[in-house]
Design a protein around this motif. Structure first.
Motif, PDB file in Angstrom:
ATOM      1  N   ILE A   1      22.144 -17.822 -41.926  1.00 15.78           N
ATOM      2  CA  ILE A   1      21.247 -17.506 -43.237  1.00 15.78           C
ATOM      3  C   ILE A   1      21.792 -18.392 -44.371  1.00 15.78           C
ATOM      4  N   GLY A   2      20.756 -19.237 -44.803  1.00 20.30           N
ATOM      5  CA  GLY A   2      21.058 -20.185 -45.756  1.00 20.30           C
ATOM      6  C   GLY A   2      20.731 -19.760 -47.304  1.00 20.30           C
ATOM      7  N   ILE A   3      22.055 -19.254 -47.833  1.00 18.85           N
ATOM      8  CA  ILE A   3      21.764 -18.735 -49.224  1.00 18.85           C
ATOM      9  C   ILE A   3      21.503 -19.880 -50.238  1.00 18.85           C
ATOM     10  N   ASP A   4      22.231 -20.935 -50.168  1.00 17.05           N
ATOM     11  CA  ASP A   4      21.810 -22.288 -51.065  1.00 17.05           C
ATOM     12  C   ASP A   4      22.676 -23.310 -50.015  1.00 17.05           C
ATOM     13  N   ASP A   5      22.412 -24.459 -50.956  1.00 18.57           N
ATOM     14  CA  ASP A   5      22.844 -25.833 -50.065  1.00 18.57           C
ATOM     15  C   ASP A   5      24.272 -25.797 -49.551  1.00 18.57           C
ATOM     16  N   ASP A   6      25.061 -24.862 -50.359  1.00 19.72           N
ATOM     17  CA  ASP A   6      26.426 -25.319 -49.920  1.00 19.72           C
ATOM     18  C   ASP A   6      26.819 -23.977 -49.352  1.00 19.72           C
ATOM     19  N   ILE A   7      26.169 -22.771 -49.220  1.00 24.74           N
ATOM     20  CA  ILE A   7      26.604 -21.617 -48.459  1.00 24.74           C
ATOM     21  C   ILE A   7      25.673 -21.220 -47.734  1.00 24.74           C
ATOM     22  N   ALA A   8      26.186 -20.716 -46.271  1.00 24.22           N
ATOM     23  CA  ALA A   8      25.446 -20.426 -45.233  1.00 24.22           C
ATOM     24  C   ALA A   8      26.052 -19.274 -44.338  1.00 24.22           C
ATOM     25  N   ILE A   9      25.612 -18.438 -43.770  1.00 26.78           N
ATOM     26  CA  ILE A   9      26.250 -17.684 -42.774  1.00 26.78           C
ATOM     27  C   ILE A   9      25.871 -17.575 -41.464  1.00 26.78           C
ATOM     28  N   ASP A  10      26.611 -18.015 -40.617  1.00 24.15           N
ATOM     29  CA  ASP A  10      26.368 -18.144 -39.181  1.00 24.15           C
ATOM     30  C   ASP A  10      26.529 -16.821 -38.436  1.00 24.15           C
ATOM     31  N   ILE A  11      25.819 -16.515 -37.598  1.00 21.90           N
ATOM     32  CA  ILE A  11      25.870 -15.423 -36.699  1.00 21.90           C
ATOM     33  C   ILE A  11      25.666 -15.759 -35.245  1.00 21.90           C
ATOM     34  N   LYS A  12      26.593 -15.460 -34.405  1.00 13.24           N
ATOM     35  CA  LYS A  12      26.173 -15.866 -33.043  1.00 13.24           C
ATOM     36  C   LYS A  12      26.670 -14.815 -31.920  1.00 13.24           C
ATOM     37  N   ASP A  13      26.096 -15.056 -30.946  1.00 16.38           N
ATOM     38  CA  ASP A  13      26.557 -14.263 -29.486  1.00 16.38           C
ATOM     39  C   ASP A  13      26.794 -12.673 -29.824  1.00 16.38           C
ATOM     40  N   SER A  14      25.718 -12.140 -30.363  1.00 15.80           N
ATOM     41  CA  SER A  14      25.875 -10.756 -30.735  1.00 15.80           C
ATOM     42  C   SER A  14      24.538  -9.864 -29.907  1.00 15.80           C
ATOM     43  N   TYR A  15      25.069  -8.950 -29.151  1.00 13.79           N
ATOM     44  CA  TYR A  15      24.218  -8.206 -28.183  1.00 13.79           C
ATOM     45  C   TYR A  15      24.165  -6.695 -28.453  1.00 13.79           C
ATOM     46  N   ASP A  16      23.190  -6.027 -28.435  1.00 15.78           N
ATOM     47  CA  ASP A  16      23.242  -4.687 -28.695  1.00 15.78           C
ATOM     48  C   ASP A  16      22.113  -3.885 -27.838  1.00 15.78           C
ATOM     49  N   VAL A  17      22.436  -2.751 -27.181  1.00 14.75           N
ATOM     50  CA  VAL A  17      21.731  -2.166 -26.351  1.00 14.75           C
ATOM     51  C   VAL A  17      21.754  -0.688 -26.507  1.00 14.75           C
ATOM     52  N   SER A  18      20.569   0.390 -26.535  1.00 14.98           N
ATOM     53  CA  SER A  18      20.771   1.890 -26.883  1.00 14.98           C
ATOM     54  C   SER A  18      19.541   2.189 -26.236  1.00 14.98           C
ATOM     55  N   HIS A  19      19.967   3.567 -25.997  1.00 11.70           N
ATOM     56  CA  HIS A  19      18.676   4.242 -24.979  1.00 11.70           C
ATOM     57  C   HIS A  19      19.014   5.864 -25.640  1.00 11.70           C
ATOM     58  N   MET A  20      17.605   6.415 -25.968  1.00 15.87           N
ATOM     59  CA  MET A  20      17.686   8.086 -26.519  1.00 15.87           C
ATOM     60  C   MET A  20      16.943   8.894 -25.576  1.00 15.87           C
ATOM     61  N   PHE A  21      17.228   9.962 -25.706  1.00 22.88           N
ATOM     62  CA  PHE A  21      16.105  10.952 -24.999  1.00 22.88           C
ATOM     63  C   PHE A  21      16.242  11.981 -26.033  1.00 22.88           C
ATOM     64  N   TYR A  22      14.641  12.411 -25.880  1.00 22.22           N
ATOM     65  CA  TYR A  22      14.102  13.369 -27.040  1.00 22.22           C
ATOM     66  C   TYR A  22      13.698  14.510 -26.477  1.00 22.22           C
ATOM     67  N   THR A  23      13.726  15.830 -27.045  1.00 23.71           N
ATOM     68  CA  THR A  23      13.100  16.949 -26.780  1.00 23.71           C
ATOM     69  C   THR A  23      12.481  17.354 -27.797  1.00 23.71           C
ATOM     70  N   THR A  24      10.982  17.703 -27.696  1.00 24.53           N
ATOM     71  CA  THR A  24      10.419  18.026 -28.918  1.00 24.53           C
ATOM     72  C   THR A  24       9.525  19.246 -28.521  1.00 24.53           C
ATOM     73  N   VAL A  25       9.613  20.347 -29.542  1.00 25.03           N
ATOM     74  CA  VAL A  25       8.575  21.527 -29.495  1.00 25.03           C
ATOM     75  C   VAL A  25       7.479  21.227 -30.532  1.00 25.03           C
ATOM     76  N   PHE A  26       6.467  21.359 -30.416  1.00 27.70           N
ATOM     77  CA  PHE A  26       5.230  21.268 -31.276  1.00 27.70           C
ATOM     78  C   PHE A  26       4.398  22.361 -31.075  1.00 27.70           C
ATOM     79  N   LEU A  27       3.624  22.675 -32.511  1.00 30.05           N
ATOM     80  CA  LEU A  27       2.705  23.425 -32.647  1.00 30.05           C
ATOM     81  C   LEU A  27       1.358  22.676 -32.800  1.00 30.05           C
ATOM     82  N   ARG A  28       0.345  22.979 -32.301  1.00 29.95           N
ATOM     83  CA  ARG A  28      -0.959  22.039 -32.462  1.00 29.95           C
ATOM     84  C   ARG A  28      -2.156  23.138 -32.886  1.00 29.95           C
ATOM     85  N   ASN A  29      -2.635  22.666 -34.050  1.00 30.44           N
ATOM     86  CA  ASN A  29      -4.004  23.254 -34.557  1.00 30.44           C
ATOM     87  C   ASN A  29      -5.139  22.207 -34.312  1.00 30.44           C
TER      88      ASN A  29
END
Length: 254
Positions: free
Chosen positions: A115-143
């Motif tokens: 992320i280059g903020i200007d010519d002199d300031i930059a932020i480096d991000i390396k070797d980042s990993y993320d994984v997630s999983h979700m289970f949902y239960t839904t009750v619905f009323l349909r008209n």
């Protein structure tokens, strides 16, 4: 965008015309009700009808030295998918109650990003990993709201209440400097989802829907390197039409 809507409108009209042309027997006129606003609600789904179906979504991204505004040298990949089977029973004409079960998984592998903020300031991000999983239960009323006598097209509105539970983990750094975070997720959602149902034949239908109104509360508890514990809670309410949230489903009625 207007061109897309016009093409979809022509496709719906053509499908309806083709289906009507294939009917060799005279249709019995269904029961209809007219409200005080002169809106006719035809008998679209009869009492005692069962419906089952599913939704599926998948998306993947790959970045190779990608640049976007102040972001440079973006390398990595990500994907997410969600599958939702559901079942519904019509306990009276044009009204039903049902259950949805969803599984969602997402993964992001960020190899490098600057992320280059200007010519002199930059932020480096390396070797980042993320994984997630979700289970949902839904009750619905349909008209349902039947739009015509031949029961081919109808509008519907789902009022939904759901609970989700999930887990995730993430790492950053490499070698001796690697750090890991484990998280547990709880999520509550209340939403209103309008849609359109179009029958291809007497039992099979396709549906187009959009998430219109939603209230969500999400709590995340995490532990980093089995030492540092933390949590946060996020609540949000939406009342907007997002064209990117349009979804499709297939259903079978019997």
């Amino acid at each position: 965008m207007r061109t897309t809507y016009f093409v979809l409108f022509l496709l719906v009209c053509f499908t309806n015309h083709a289906l009507l042309a294939q009917e060799n027997e005279e249709l019995k006129e269904p029961i209809s009700k007219t409200t005080s606003r002169n809106i006719t609600n035809y008998d679209f789904i009869s009492k005692g009808t069962w419906m089952t179906g599913g939704q599926f979504s998948f998306a993947t991204n790959n970045y190779d030295d990608y640049k976007l505004l102040i972001i440079e040298d973006w390398q990595g990949s990500s994907y997410n998918f969600k599958v939702t089977p559901y079942v519904m029973y019509a306990f009276k004409d044009n009204t039903g109650v049902g259950l949805k079960f969803s599984y969602a998984r997402s993964e992001t592998d960020l190899q490098s990003l600057t992320i280059g903020i200007d010519d002199d300031i930059a932020i480096d991000i390396k070797d980042s990993y993320d994984v997630s999983h979700m289970f949902y239960t839904t009750v619905f009323l349909r008209n349902y709201l039947g739009l015509e006598q031949n029961k081919r097209f109808g509008l519907y509105v789902d009022t939904e209440l759901s609970y989700g539970y999930g887990q995730g983990k993430g790492t950053s750094g490499s070698g001796e400097d690697i750090s890991g975070t484990y998280k547990t997720i709880h999520e509550f959602n209340v939403g209103v989802t309008p849609g359109l149902t179009a029958f291809i034949n007497d039992n099979f239908a396709v549906e187009l829907f959009i998430n219109l109104v939603g209230l969500s509360v999400k709590n995340v508890q995490q532990v980093t390197d089995q030492v540092d514990y933390g949590s946060y809670t996020k609540a949000k309410a939406d009342f907007k039409i997002n064209i990117l949230s349009v979804g499709f489903a297939t259903s079978f009625y019997f």
